[in-house]
Design a protein around this motif. Structure first.
Motif, mmCIF file in Angstrom:
data_model
loop_
_atom_site.group_PDB
_atom_site.id
_atom_site.type_symbol
_atom_site.label_atom_id
_atom_site.label_comp_id
_atom_site.label_asym_id
_atom_site.label_seq_id
_atom_site.Cartn_x
_atom_site.Cartn_y
_atom_site.Cartn_z
ATOM 1 N N TYR A 71 -1.753 7.891 -2.255
ATOM 2 C CA TYR A 71 -0.389 7.423 -2.005
ATOM 3 C C TYR A 71 -0.392 6.067 -1.297
ATOM 4 C CZ TYR A 71 3.893 6.961 0.725
ATOM 5 O OH TYR A 71 5.025 6.471 1.334
ATOM 6 N N LEU A 72 -1.218 5.941 -0.265
ATOM 7 C CA LEU A 72 -1.286 4.682 0.472
ATOM 8 C C LEU A 72 -1.811 3.557 -0.408
ATOM 9 C CD1 LEU A 72 -2.693 5.928 3.907
ATOM 10 C CD2 LEU A 72 -0.335 5.296 3.363
ATOM 11 N N LEU A 73 -2.822 3.832 -1.219
ATOM 12 C CA LEU A 73 -3.370 2.802 -2.094
ATOM 13 C C LEU A 73 -2.335 2.332 -3.112
ATOM 14 C CD1 LEU A 73 -6.983 4.169 -2.756
ATOM 15 C CD2 LEU A 73 -6.291 2.258 -1.300
ATOM 16 N N LEU A 74 -1.540 3.258 -3.628
ATOM 17 C CA LEU A 74 -0.482 2.870 -4.566
ATOM 18 C C LEU A 74 0.494 1.894 -3.911
ATOM 19 C CD1 LEU A 74 0.339 6.297 -6.280
ATOM 20 C CD2 LEU A 74 -0.908 4.362 -7.265
ATOM 21 N N GLY A 75 0.813 2.156 -2.656
ATOM 22 C CA GLY A 75 1.715 1.252 -1.953
ATOM 23 C C GLY A 75 1.072 -0.075 -1.619
ATOM 24 N N PHE A 76 -0.195 -0.054 -1.234
ATOM 25 C CA PHE A 76 -0.877 -1.294 -0.844
ATOM 26 C C PHE A 76 -1.075 -2.234 -2.031
ATOM 27 C CE2 PHE A 76 -2.980 1.125 2.879
ATOM 28 C CZ PHE A 76 -1.875 0.884 3.679
ATOM 29 N N VAL A 77 -1.233 -1.669 -3.233
ATOM 30 C CA VAL A 77 -1.437 -2.540 -4.398
ATOM 31 C C VAL A 77 -0.132 -3.088 -4.956
ATOM 32 C CG1 VAL A 77 -3.570 -1.374 -5.048
ATOM 33 C CG2 VAL A 77 -1.411 -0.620 -6.039
ATOM 34 N N GLY A 78 1.002 -2.649 -4.403
ATOM 35 C CA GLY A 78 2.256 -3.274 -4.811
ATOM 36 C C GLY A 78 3.340 -2.358 -5.333
ATOM 37 N N LEU A 79 3.051 -1.083 -5.494
ATOM 38 C CA LEU A 79 4.099 -0.181 -5.972
ATOM 39 C C LEU A 79 5.045 0.156 -4.814
ATOM 40 C CD1 LEU A 79 2.059 2.284 -8.208
ATOM 41 C CD2 LEU A 79 3.372 0.276 -8.900
ATOM 42 N N PHE A 124 -0.686 8.939 8.735
ATOM 43 C CA PHE A 124 -0.499 9.934 7.681
ATOM 44 C C PHE A 124 -1.841 10.450 7.168
ATOM 45 C CE2 PHE A 124 3.877 8.085 6.286
ATOM 46 C CZ PHE A 124 4.447 8.634 7.415
ATOM 47 N N LEU A 125 -2.771 9.535 6.941
ATOM 48 C CA LEU A 125 -4.076 9.943 6.423
ATOM 49 C C LEU A 125 -4.822 10.800 7.446
ATOM 50 C CD1 LEU A 125 -6.296 9.854 4.307
ATOM 51 C CD2 LEU A 125 -7.009 7.647 5.235
ATOM 52 N N GLY A 148 -6.235 17.141 0.591
ATOM 53 C CA GLY A 148 -5.052 16.608 1.257
ATOM 54 C C GLY A 148 -5.246 15.156 1.650
ATOM 55 N N GLY A 149 -6.437 14.839 2.190
ATOM 56 C CA GLY A 149 -6.729 13.455 2.532
ATOM 57 C C GLY A 149 -6.742 12.553 1.312
ATOM 58 N N LEU A 150 -7.279 13.039 0.201
ATOM 59 C CA LEU A 150 -7.302 12.239 -1.026
ATOM 60 C C LEU A 150 -5.888 11.971 -1.550
ATOM 61 C CD1 LEU A 150 -10.308 13.799 -2.968
ATOM 62 C CD2 LEU A 150 -10.179 11.526 -1.940
ATOM 63 N N ALA A 151 -5.017 12.971 -1.461
ATOM 64 C CA ALA A 151 -3.641 12.782 -1.927
ATOM 65 C C ALA A 151 -2.926 11.711 -1.108
ATOM 66 C CB ALA A 151 -2.876 14.100 -1.863
ATOM 67 N N VAL A 203 -3.973 17.182 -6.340
ATOM 68 C CA VAL A 203 -3.908 15.871 -5.680
ATOM 69 C C VAL A 203 -2.813 15.014 -6.312
ATOM 70 C CG1 VAL A 203 -5.156 13.699 -5.345
ATOM 71 C CG2 VAL A 203 -6.287 15.870 -4.857
ATOM 72 N N ALA A 204 -2.732 15.038 -7.636
ATOM 73 C CA ALA A 204 -1.706 14.246 -8.325
ATOM 74 C C ALA A 204 -0.298 14.742 -7.993
ATOM 75 C CB ALA A 204 -1.937 14.303 -9.837
ATOM 76 N N VAL A 205 -0.124 16.059 -7.954
ATOM 77 C CA VAL A 205 1.192 16.628 -7.667
ATOM 78 C C VAL A 205 1.641 16.281 -6.251
ATOM 79 C CG1 VAL A 205 2.414 18.800 -7.280
ATOM 80 C CG2 VAL A 205 1.075 18.489 -9.354
ATOM 81 N N PHE A 206 0.736 16.401 -5.299
ATOM 82 C CA PHE A 206 1.129 16.130 -3.912
ATOM 83 C C PHE A 206 1.255 14.639 -3.637
ATOM 84 C CE2 PHE A 206 0.373 20.570 -3.396
ATOM 85 C CZ PHE A 206 1.146 20.942 -2.295
ATOM 86 N N THR A 207 0.545 13.808 -4.380
ATOM 87 C CA THR A 207 0.784 12.367 -4.282
ATOM 88 C C THR A 207 2.194 12.040 -4.763
ATOM 89 O OG1 THR A 207 -1.569 11.890 -4.645
ATOM 90 C CG2 THR A 207 -0.007 10.095 -5.020
ATOM 91 N N ALA A 208 2.595 12.672 -5.856
ATOM 92 C CA ALA A 208 3.963 12.479 -6.351
ATOM 93 C C ALA A 208 4.987 12.988 -5.337
ATOM 94 C CB ALA A 208 4.134 13.190 -7.689
ATOM 95 N N LEU A 209 4.656 14.077 -4.649
ATOM 96 C CA LEU A 209 5.556 14.595 -3.619
ATOM 97 C C LEU A 209 5.715 13.587 -2.480
ATOM 98 C CD1 LEU A 209 7.171 16.921 -2.297
ATOM 99 C CD2 LEU A 209 5.007 17.757 -1.351
ATOM 100 N N LEU A 210 4.624 12.953 -2.077
ATOM 101 C CA LEU A 210 4.694 11.943 -1.032
ATOM 102 C C LEU A 210 5.545 10.754 -1.456
ATOM 103 C CD1 LEU A 210 0.928 12.089 -0.034
ATOM 104 C CD2 LEU A 210 2.820 12.669 1.479
ATOM 105 N N VAL A 211 5.399 10.351 -2.707
ATOM 106 C CA VAL A 211 6.224 9.250 -3.225
ATOM 107 C C VAL A 211 7.691 9.647 -3.227
ATOM 108 C CG1 VAL A 211 6.717 7.837 -5.252
ATOM 109 C CG2 VAL A 211 4.347 8.306 -4.619
ATOM 110 N N ALA A 212 7.977 10.858 -3.680
ATOM 111 C CA ALA A 212 9.370 11.318 -3.723
ATOM 112 C C ALA A 212 9.969 11.396 -2.329
ATOM 113 C CB ALA A 212 9.445 12.684 -4.404
#
Length: 231
Positions: free
Chosen positions: A103-111, A135-136, A96-99, A52-61
């Motif tokens: 990602y969406l939560l990271l963006g919503f909180v300001g990143l 996306f979700l 996949g849904g969690l990843a 989940v962490a790896v694919f979240t990073a992939l979405l950010v990238a």
């Protein structure tokens, strides 16, 4: 003459007799029947957390890579849909849904992890809101399709079936919700929203093919990523 030697009771076990005072075996209950062994509780799956962490990073990238602007509505062509489909195809519906959710939560909180460095809840009032929400949903739905295909069909059919499933999810989920977002936030009529969305469709379908080929390669190399052996 009185014999003062103590007389041992018949019920009293001899000091050397280990069997007389031995309690029931831990593997047996009071009635002598073997007791069921307690099943070990499953803790947090370290592999799932890592994936989940790896694919979240992939979405950010994928969002950080500069997009190609199309039209005047401010919706760029990015690699995000490729990353979202790949995430669902590889990890399945839950992980996949969690990843994607993370990602969406990271963006919503300001990143600044959304396209063009955007962040915060204000993006939900912009032209990309429908696509972000999709996306979700897309990751969960295509993850379910991947789970069914990989568990119930032959390997020779994986690419064809997953490609078809990805096309359906892209059109019915990503683009339908994207069009709805354009209609709601930009007050566009349906025809105008569809016209604004159409330029993105060929590229998204091409990205689906890339995601499917990559996902199938992962599953053939690591068969327990999604379809785990049963105990």
């Amino acid at each position: 003459m009185t014999d003062n030697t103590p007389v041992r009771s018949a019920a009293q076990p001899a000091p050397g007799d280990l069997r007389a005072g031995t309690s029931a075996s831990p593997s047996s209950d009071a009635g002598g029947a073997p007791s069921s062994q307690a099943r070990p509780r499953r803790g947090v799956d370290a592999q799932s957390v890592a994936l989940v962490a790896v694919f979240t990073a992939l979405l950010v990238a994928a969002a950080v890579v500069p997009g190609i602007p199309v039209g005047a509505l401010g919706v760029p062509i990015t690699l995000q849909t490729l990353a979202v489909m790949l995430t669902g195809l590889v990890l399945g519906p839950v992980r996949g849904g969690l990843a994607v959710l993370l990602y969406l939560l990271l963006g919503f909180v300001g990143l600044p992890v959304f396209s063009r460095g955007q962040s915060g809840l204000q993006v939900l009032s912009g032209p990309t809101a429908g696509y972000l929400v999709s996306f979700l949903v897309a990751a969960v739905v295509v993850g379910l399709a991947a789970q069914v295909v990989l568990r119930r069909t032959r390997r020779s059919l994986w690419v064809a079936l997953l490609t078809a499933a990805s096309f359906v999810v892209t059109i019915a989920v990503v683009h339908v919700l994207g069009v709805l977002g354009l209609m709601v936030n930009l007050k566009l009529p349906l025809s105008a929203a569809i016209s604004a969305d159409l330029p993105f469709l060929p590229g998204d379908l091409a990205k689906d093919v890339v995601a499917v080929v990559a996902a199938v390669a992962v599953h053939r190399a690591f068969s327990d990523v999604l379809v785990r052996p049963r105990a």
